[in-house]
Write a protein that holds these residues in place. Structure first.
Motif, PDB file in Angstrom:
ATOM      1  N   LEU A 204       0.842  -1.194   0.000  1.00 53.45           N
ATOM      2  CA  LEU A 204       0.000   0.000   0.000  1.00 53.45           C
ATOM      3  C   LEU A 204       0.878   1.245   0.000  1.00 53.45           C
ATOM      4  O   LEU A 204       1.972   1.237   0.574  1.00 53.45           O
ATOM      5  N   ARG A 205       0.391   2.320  -0.604  1.00 52.54           N
ATOM      6  CA  ARG A 205       1.130   3.579  -0.608  1.00 52.54           C
ATOM      7  C   ARG A 205       0.324   4.680   0.058  1.00 52.54           C
ATOM      8  O   ARG A 205      -0.861   4.866  -0.247  1.00 52.54           O
ATOM      9  N   ARG A 206       0.990   5.375   0.971  1.00 55.53           N
ATOM     10  CA  ARG A 206       0.435   6.584   1.575  1.00 55.53           C
ATOM     11  C   ARG A 206       1.482   7.679   1.428  1.00 55.53           C
ATOM     12  O   ARG A 206       2.516   7.641   2.104  1.00 55.53           O
ATOM     13  N   GLY A 207       1.247   8.610   0.529  1.00 55.64           N
ATOM     14  CA  GLY A 207       2.240   9.642   0.268  1.00 55.64           C
ATOM     15  C   GLY A 207       3.524   9.019  -0.242  1.00 55.64           C
ATOM     16  O   GLY A 207       3.517   8.293  -1.240  1.00 55.64           O
ATOM     17  N   GLU A 234      16.118   2.856  -1.932  1.00 56.40           N
ATOM     18  CA  GLU A 234      17.211   3.475  -2.689  1.00 56.40           C
ATOM     19  C   GLU A 234      16.737   4.714  -3.444  1.00 56.40           C
ATOM     20  O   GLU A 234      17.527   5.622  -3.703  1.00 56.40           O
ATOM     21  N   GLN A 235      15.443   4.743  -3.782  1.00 54.80           N
ATOM     22  CA  GLN A 235      14.861   5.897  -4.476  1.00 54.80           C
ATOM     23  C   GLN A 235      14.450   7.011  -3.517  1.00 54.80           C
ATOM     24  O   GLN A 235      13.927   8.043  -3.939  1.00 54.80           O
ATOM     25  N   GLY A 236      14.656   6.802  -2.216  1.00 52.12           N
ATOM     26  CA  GLY A 236      14.345   7.828  -1.232  1.00 52.12           C
ATOM     27  C   GLY A 236      12.991   7.704  -0.572  1.00 52.12           C
ATOM     28  O   GLY A 236      12.589   8.573   0.209  1.00 52.12           O
ATOM     29  N   PHE A 237      12.265   6.604  -0.845  1.00 52.98           N
ATOM     30  CA  PHE A 237      10.954   6.397  -0.220  1.00 52.98           C
ATOM     31  C   PHE A 237      11.111   5.680   1.114  1.00 52.98           C
ATOM     32  O   PHE A 237      12.086   4.962   1.344  1.00 52.98           O
ATOM     33  N   ALA A 238      10.123   5.851   1.976  1.00 50.24           N
ATOM     34  CA  ALA A 238      10.089   5.131   3.246  1.00 50.24           C
ATOM     35  C   ALA A 238       9.280   3.853   3.070  1.00 50.24           C
ATOM     36  O   ALA A 238       8.324   3.800   2.288  1.00 50.24           O
ATOM     37  N   VAL A 252      -6.041   4.478   0.958  1.00 51.25           N
ATOM     38  CA  VAL A 252      -4.651   4.569   0.504  1.00 51.25           C
ATOM     39  C   VAL A 252      -4.557   5.331  -0.816  1.00 51.25           C
ATOM     40  O   VAL A 252      -5.546   5.499  -1.542  1.00 51.25           O
ATOM     41  N   ASP A 253      -3.347   5.789  -1.138  1.00 49.34           N
ATOM     42  CA  ASP A 253      -3.112   6.514  -2.387  1.00 49.34           C
ATOM     43  C   ASP A 253      -2.929   5.583  -3.570  1.00 49.34           C
ATOM     44  O   ASP A 253      -3.144   5.984  -4.723  1.00 49.34           O
ATOM     45  N   PRO A 276      -7.147   4.846  -6.566  1.00 48.92           N
ATOM     46  CA  PRO A 276      -6.332   5.538  -7.572  1.00 48.92           C
ATOM     47  C   PRO A 276      -5.269   4.586  -8.121  1.00 48.92           C
ATOM     48  O   PRO A 276      -4.767   3.714  -7.412  1.00 48.92           O
ATOM     49  N   MET A 277      -4.924   4.762  -9.402  1.00 51.17           N
ATOM     50  CA  MET A 277      -3.881   3.954 -10.022  1.00 51.17           C
ATOM     51  C   MET A 277      -2.885   4.860 -10.719  1.00 51.17           C
ATOM     52  O   MET A 277      -3.262   5.694 -11.538  1.00 51.17           O
ATOM     53  N   ASP A 278      -1.609   4.699 -10.380  1.00 52.30           N
ATOM     54  CA  ASP A 278      -0.543   5.495 -10.993  1.00 52.30           C
ATOM     55  C   ASP A 278       0.131   4.626 -12.051  1.00 52.30           C
ATOM     56  O   ASP A 278       1.020   3.821 -11.748  1.00 52.30           O
ATOM     57  N   ALA A 279      -0.293   4.777 -13.301  1.00 51.12           N
ATOM     58  CA  ALA A 279       0.201   3.921 -14.379  1.00 51.12           C
ATOM     59  C   ALA A 279       1.694   4.095 -14.602  1.00 51.12           C
ATOM     60  O   ALA A 279       2.424   3.116 -14.819  1.00 51.12           O
TER      61      ALA A 279
END
Length: 294
Positions: A204-207, A234-238, A252-253, A276-279
């Motif tokens: 899941l993604r939140r922000g 490595e990309q800077g995400f938590a 969730v986002d 939501p879907m981020d293609a």
């Protein structure tokens, strides 16, 4: 006819110092009979397995899959796999794969009832085409797995957290999802917490934070999920492991089901509620998952 490849892993002789299996395996005809009628994997599902994605002949995350195979063997009281031998068998199977995407399956059974040794084999075959699913996503429904969140700790004999051959419930869940007009399912506990999908991990993604359900609920530790979390960090995400309530799914986002062969499939709806879907982001995730990963 689509190509197939198979080999069997030979049991070690009694007292073999190298472990439960000798460093030998035999290539067999995948179209020929190979199992006895007394084989417990077919009678009772008494065994474990792994599915390793292969991209253009490169087997993905072999070390993580073999580590999980050993973990499952310990949970199920099976002889500990000789990792070096299995690694060689995977390499042989992957070498037989053609271009594109394939799947290598590792299977370890308790063998013939009252027999002297377990049965082990490895197969390779072309993977299904998941390109459309990765692009358009999947609709899921939540299904009660039938136990509370604390049951795995109280009842280790249920083998929750092992990748066993007993997949009848998982397949039944997928059929139920389709009966409800969805493509897949997310298992939940009877006290309202999220677990995993029948054949995939949940992310899941939140922000800028990516979360997956904590493994203490009897969840199978996902090799693809672990690899993807390392990449995202490595990309800077938590990233985080957390106890997630079912009610949180609708807030969730973005969300994905991830697995070794299907890779990342975005979730477009949960129980009929659109997500939501981020293609573009999904495409970037799958580009990473299709790259050579050791």
């Amino acid at each position: 006819m689509a190509w197939r490849f198979a080999l069997t892993i030979d049991p070690a002789a009694p007292g073999d110092p190298r472990g439960s299996f000798a460093e030998t395996f035999t290539v067999i005809d995948p179209a020929a009979p190979a199992l006895s009628v007394g084989e417990l994997s077919t009678q009772r599902g008494d065994g474990i397995f792994e599915s390793i994605g292969v991209v253009d002949g490169h087997p993905q995350e072999v070390a993580a899959h073999l580590e999980r195979l050993v973990h499952s063997a310990r949970i199920c009281d099976l002889p500990e796999p000789h990792v070096g031998q299995w690694r060689e068998a995977v390499a042989a199977a992957a070498a037989a794969c053609g271009p594109g995407e394939s799947v290598v399956k590792l299977i370890l059974s308790r063998g013939v009832e009252h027999g002297p040794a377990p049965t082990a084999w490895v197969t390779a075959a072309p993977a299904a085409d998941f390109a459309a699913v990765r692009e358009r996503g999947v609709r899921v429904v939540t299904l009660d797995r039938g136990y509370a969140l604390d049951v795995p700790a109280r009842a280790p004999w249920l083998l929750l957290g092992a990748k066993t051959l007993s997949y009848a419930v998982n397949m039944a869940a997928l059929r139920e999802a389709k009966r409800r007009g969805a493509d897949d399912a997310i298992f939940t506990t009877s006290d309202g917490f999220v677990l995993e999908a029948p054949t995939a991990s949940l992310i899941l993604r939140r922000g800028d934070t990516f979360v997956t359900p904590a493994p203490h609920g009897g969840i199978l530790r996902g090799t693809t999920q672990v690899s993807l979390f390392a990449h995202l960090e490595e990309q800077g995400f938590a990233t985080a492991y957390a106890t997630i309530a079912v009610s949180d799914l609708a807030t969730v986002d973005a969300a994905w089901l991830v697995s070794s062969v299907r890779l990342a499939a975005p979730i477009t709806a949960v129980d009929g509620v659109a997500l939501p879907m981020d293609a573009a982001f999904t495409a970037a995730i799958n580009e990473y998952l299709l790259s050579p990963r050791d």
